[in-house]
Scaffold this motif. Sequence first.
Motif, PDB file in Angstrom:
ATOM      1  N   ARG A  55       9.084  50.370   8.924  1.00 59.13           N
ATOM      2  CA  ARG A  55       8.743  48.962   9.064  1.00 59.13           C
ATOM      3  C   ARG A  55       7.316  48.785   8.555  1.00 59.13           C
ATOM      4  O   ARG A  55       6.361  49.238   9.169  1.00 59.13           O
ATOM      5  N   ILE A  56       7.148  48.122   7.391  1.00 60.85           N
ATOM      6  CA  ILE A  56       5.857  47.999   6.720  1.00 60.85           C
ATOM      7  C   ILE A  56       5.329  46.582   6.885  1.00 60.85           C
ATOM      8  O   ILE A  56       6.041  45.605   6.644  1.00 60.85           O
ATOM      9  N   LEU A  57       4.072  46.480   7.286  1.00 63.26           N
ATOM     10  CA  LEU A  57       3.430  45.187   7.533  1.00 63.26           C
ATOM     11  C   LEU A  57       2.304  44.941   6.533  1.00 63.26           C
ATOM     12  O   LEU A  57       1.527  45.841   6.207  1.00 63.26           O
ATOM     13  N   ILE A  58       2.218  43.695   6.067  1.00 62.96           N
ATOM     14  CA  ILE A  58       1.080  43.224   5.283  1.00 62.96           C
ATOM     15  C   ILE A  58       0.672  41.873   5.849  1.00 62.96           C
ATOM     16  O   ILE A  58       1.523  41.031   6.139  1.00 62.96           O
ATOM     17  N   ALA A  59      -0.627  41.658   6.013  1.00 60.20           N
ATOM     18  CA  ALA A  59      -1.125  40.408   6.597  1.00 60.20           C
ATOM     19  C   ALA A  59      -2.125  39.745   5.655  1.00 60.20           C
ATOM     20  O   ALA A  59      -2.631  40.357   4.708  1.00 60.20           O
ATOM     21  N   TRP A  60      -2.394  38.498   5.953  1.00 58.37           N
ATOM     22  CA  TRP A  60      -3.412  37.732   5.235  1.00 58.37           C
ATOM     23  C   TRP A  60      -4.772  38.111   5.815  1.00 58.37           C
ATOM     24  O   TRP A  60      -5.011  37.965   7.004  1.00 58.37           O
ATOM     25  N   MET A  61      -5.660  38.615   4.948  1.00 57.85           N
ATOM     26  CA  MET A  61      -6.998  39.011   5.384  1.00 57.85           C
ATOM     27  C   MET A  61      -8.013  38.026   4.809  1.00 57.85           C
ATOM     28  O   MET A  61      -8.436  38.145   3.656  1.00 57.85           O
ATOM     29  N   GLY A  62      -8.352  37.058   5.614  1.00 59.38           N
ATOM     30  CA  GLY A  62      -9.321  36.065   5.189  1.00 59.38           C
ATOM     31  C   GLY A  62      -9.661  35.166   6.353  1.00 59.38           C
ATOM     32  O   GLY A  62      -8.941  35.122   7.348  1.00 59.38           O
ATOM     33  N   GLY A  63     -10.756  34.443   6.241  1.00 57.78           N
ATOM     34  CA  GLY A  63     -11.111  33.505   7.291  1.00 57.78           C
ATOM     35  C   GLY A  63     -10.060  32.420   7.413  1.00 57.78           C
ATOM     36  O   GLY A  63      -9.419  32.039   6.433  1.00 57.78           O
ATOM     37  N   MET A  64      -9.878  31.908   8.592  1.00 61.43           N
ATOM     38  CA  MET A  64      -8.906  30.851   8.786  1.00 61.43           C
ATOM     39  C   MET A  64      -9.334  29.595   8.011  1.00 61.43           C
ATOM     40  O   MET A  64     -10.511  29.330   7.836  1.00 61.43           O
ATOM     41  N   ALA A  65      -8.339  28.842   7.589  1.00 60.08           N
ATOM     42  CA  ALA A  65      -8.629  27.645   6.806  1.00 60.08           C
ATOM     43  C   ALA A  65      -9.495  26.657   7.585  1.00 60.08           C
ATOM     44  O   ALA A  65     -10.228  25.864   7.003  1.00 60.08           O
TER      45      ALA A  65
END
Length: 220
Positions: free
Chosen positions: A77-87
Motif C-alpha cells: 500500500r503506497i501513499l503519496i501526499a501533497w507537500m505544500g502550505g495550505m491554500a
Amino acid sequence: MWECPDFFRLGEKDVLLFSPQGIEADGIHYQNTFQSGYMIGNWQQGTTDFTHGPFFELDHGFDFYAPQTTLDKKGRRILIAWMGGMADENEPFHPTIENDWIHQLTLPRELVMHQDRIYQKPVKELQALRKHQLVDTQVKINWTGDVPAVSEFIITPENRENLHIDLFGYATIDFDPTTKQVKLTRPKLSSHQREERVAVVADHLLEIRCYLDRSSLEIL
C-alpha cells in the motif's frame, strides 16, 4: 468537511484515510490549518456499517495534506501526499513563487500496520537514487560538516542522550529521550518568528531518516 477520502484494507483491518477541515488545535496535535489522518476498523461488506476506533493524524509535519494510496504489483500500500502550505495559510509567502512554482508531492511511502496504528516507511526503490556515501561516523559530542542540499541521512541516536540537528541555520530537529518528543522547527513563512511541530515516539527511537531535496525536508 472531509476531503480526499481513501478507503482500503491494510493487513487484517479496514482503513478510512481522509483530510478533515475544522479540527481545533489541541496541544501538540492538529497544529496545521487542515489535518490528514485515519480511522481503523472493520467494514461489514454489503452494508454501510464501518465500526472504527479514534482518529489519528498520519503526519506531524508542517506541510502534508490530501494523501492518497494505491496498491502496487508487490501488494504494498503506497501513499503519496501533497507537500505544500495550505491554500488558506501563508500561500502568498512561499519563497518559490518568485521561481514560478509552488508546492510538490511527497516521496512514495509504504504503509504498514502495527498494533492498530499505521506507520510509514520510504519505499526501497529510493535506494537506487543514492550516488555515494559522504559520511559514516559515530558522534560523541557534536559533528560539523557540509550536508548537500540533495541528500539522504540516517541517524541512529542513543536513547539516553538529547539530540539536536541544525540544517543550514534554517531548520532544526530535536529529540528529548525523557519526553520521547521529536521536534522540528523552522521560520514562519510570513515572518522571522520560529514555529514548530512535535511528535511523540511510542517506544524507543531507533532511527531518524531525513530526505533533503533543495526546498523540502521529509522525516520518516
